[in-house]
Design a protein around this motif. Structure first.
Motif, PDB file in Angstrom:
ATOM      1  N   GLY A  16       0.926  -1.123   0.023  1.00 16.05           N
ATOM      2  CA  GLY A  16       0.019  -0.053  -0.134  1.00 16.05           C
ATOM      3  C   GLY A  16       0.877   1.200   0.177  1.00 16.05           C
ATOM      4  N   LEU A  17       1.797   1.182   0.731  1.00 16.79           N
ATOM      5  CA  LEU A  17       2.756   2.421   0.747  1.00 16.79           C
ATOM      6  C   LEU A  17       3.620   2.618  -0.491  1.00 16.79           C
ATOM      7  CD1 LEU A  17       4.472   2.178   4.338  1.00 16.79           C
ATOM      8  CD2 LEU A  17       2.748   3.935   3.641  1.00 16.79           C
ATOM      9  N   LEU A  18       3.784   1.514  -1.099  1.00 16.50           N
ATOM     10  CA  LEU A  18       4.491   1.385  -2.476  1.00 16.50           C
ATOM     11  C   LEU A  18       3.520   2.115  -3.329  1.00 16.50           C
ATOM     12  CD1 LEU A  18       7.206   1.045  -3.913  1.00 16.50           C
ATOM     13  CD2 LEU A  18       6.074  -1.486  -4.274  1.00 16.50           C
ATOM     14  N   ILE A  19       2.466   1.648  -3.453  1.00 21.04           N
ATOM     15  CA  ILE A  19       1.558   2.104  -4.360  1.00 21.04           C
ATOM     16  C   ILE A  19       0.905   3.740  -4.154  1.00 21.04           C
ATOM     17  CG2 ILE A  19      -0.667   1.822  -5.297  1.00 21.04           C
ATOM     18  CD1 ILE A  19      -0.447  -1.212  -4.963  1.00 21.04           C
ATOM     19  N   ILE A  20       0.776   3.938  -3.044  1.00 23.83           N
ATOM     20  CA  ILE A  20       0.336   5.300  -2.731  1.00 23.83           C
ATOM     21  C   ILE A  20       1.573   6.458  -2.670  1.00 23.83           C
ATOM     22  CG2 ILE A  20       0.463   5.304  -0.366  1.00 23.83           C
ATOM     23  CD1 ILE A  20      -2.375   6.330   0.040  1.00 23.83           C
ATOM     24  N   ALA A  21       2.554   6.052  -2.373  1.00 19.36           N
ATOM     25  CA  ALA A  21       3.630   7.052  -2.393  1.00 19.36           C
ATOM     26  C   ALA A  21       3.629   7.932  -3.870  1.00 19.36           C
ATOM     27  CB  ALA A  21       4.993   6.334  -2.124  1.00 19.36           C
ATOM     28  N   PRO A  22       3.688   7.526  -4.909  1.00 20.58           N
ATOM     29  CA  PRO A  22       4.158   8.298  -5.906  1.00 20.58           C
ATOM     30  C   PRO A  22       2.960   9.478  -6.023  1.00 20.58           C
ATOM     31  CG  PRO A  22       4.534   6.096  -6.689  1.00 20.58           C
ATOM     32  CD  PRO A  22       3.913   5.944  -5.253  1.00 20.58           C
ATOM     33  N   PRO A  23       1.683   9.053  -6.060  1.00 18.77           N
ATOM     34  CA  PRO A  23       0.537  10.306  -6.295  1.00 18.77           C
ATOM     35  C   PRO A  23       0.727  10.965  -5.084  1.00 18.77           C
ATOM     36  CG  PRO A  23      -0.462   8.147  -5.760  1.00 18.77           C
ATOM     37  CD  PRO A  23       0.944   7.811  -6.081  1.00 18.77           C
TER      38      PRO A  23
END
Length: 291
Positions: A16-23
């Motif tokens: 979840g952190l990996l996916i949400i970090a960019p935006p």
């Protein structure tokens, strides 16, 4: 055949952190690293990706990357504020309705059912008509849309808890109502509240995106992810990244929040099972004090 590992709270948290970090990072630092003005025309309309414009330009010749980096600010801000307000209001309504009982809560739940039956688009349109299109209208609409569902879930859970022996013991011991609500009921509703918050954030993200797409959100030329999709949909064949980039950002944000919410809920469940159940601790204390 390679066995598939079961999902764990840790894996959900990391993914979840990996996916949400960019935006999220793009939104937080976008104003510092954007290459161009987000509102000025800096190239030919619907130009493809190039060294000067990494994601190309939109229908008005504005840099897509610059607008993408700034387009999530209103979405994140309104989402956080609206979900926080909706959760607090819904939890208060749900707990009070559950404590009052079936007859005391009938009018309140009937009103919530009426609100729940109204489509979100209609609520958005009504809010925009009342306060004008923009962030305030979206905030009001999201709170109105989110409160009924959460309040109903909290109400049903509260009614279940009220019938538990530890709550009945607290009532018989003469424990003040305020203490029963804050010390006996709320600690046992945390898992439901956290799980509901994750779902409400995702729902809020899609409502805000739809508001931008329909023109109820931030008004042009202010950058907004939902608005970017609406503005550039006609030229998607020529400049696909002008639509795909904001759509991908919205999707990543929703998936990341869902995984983080699942991880938090699973962690809370593990903590509850590992330790002494919260539901009996305060009732035992009250009985000991009375004795």
């Amino acid at each position: 055949m390679v066995p598939v590992k079961a999902r764990t709270p840790r894996s959900d948290l990391l993914l979840g952190l990996l996916i949400i970090a960019p935006p999220v990072l793009a939104t937080l630092v976008g104003g510092l690293v954007r290459p161009y003005s987000a509102t000025a025309s800096v190239g030919p309309p619907l130009a493809g990706p190039s060294a000067a414009h990494l994601l190309g330009t939109d229908t008005l010749g504005r840099d897509v990357l610059s607008r993408l980096l700034l387009g999530g600010r209103s979405l994140l801000l309104v989402t956080l504020l609206a979900v926080l307000a909706a959760q607090v209001f819904a939890v208060l309504l749900g707990v009070l309705a559950g404590w009052l009982g079936r007859y005391g809560a009938r009018a309140l739940l009937g009103l919530l059912d009426v609100v729940l039956a109204v489509p979100a688009v209609v609520v958005l349109a009504a809010a925009a008509s009342a306060v004008g299109a923009g962030g305030a209208a979206v905030f009001v609409a999201i709170v109105v849309v989110l409160v009924p569902t959460t309040a109903r879930v909290v109400y049903m859970s509260t009614r279940t808890l009220v019938a538990e022996p530890f709550v009945e013991a607290a009532v018989l011991c003469g424990t003040p109502t305020r203490r029963i609500l804050t010390r006996e009921l709320l600690p046992n509703l945390w898992t439901i509240i956290v799980a509901g918050a994750g779902s409400r954030v995702v729902e809020s993200v899609f409502v805000i995106s739809a508001a931008g797409f329909l023109g109820f959100g931030p008004q042009p030329p202010s950058p907004d992810w939902g608005q970017m999709i609406s503005e550039n949909s006609a030229g998607v064949a020529l400049a696909p990244w002008s639509v795909l980039a904001p759509a991908l950002a919205i999707t990543m944000l929703a998936i990341g929040v869902t995984l983080l919410s699942d991880a938090c809920v699973a962690r809370l469940d593990q903590t509850t099972r590992a330790g002494r159940p919260a539901r009996s601790a305060h009732a035992d204390t009250d009985r000991a004090d009375r004795a």
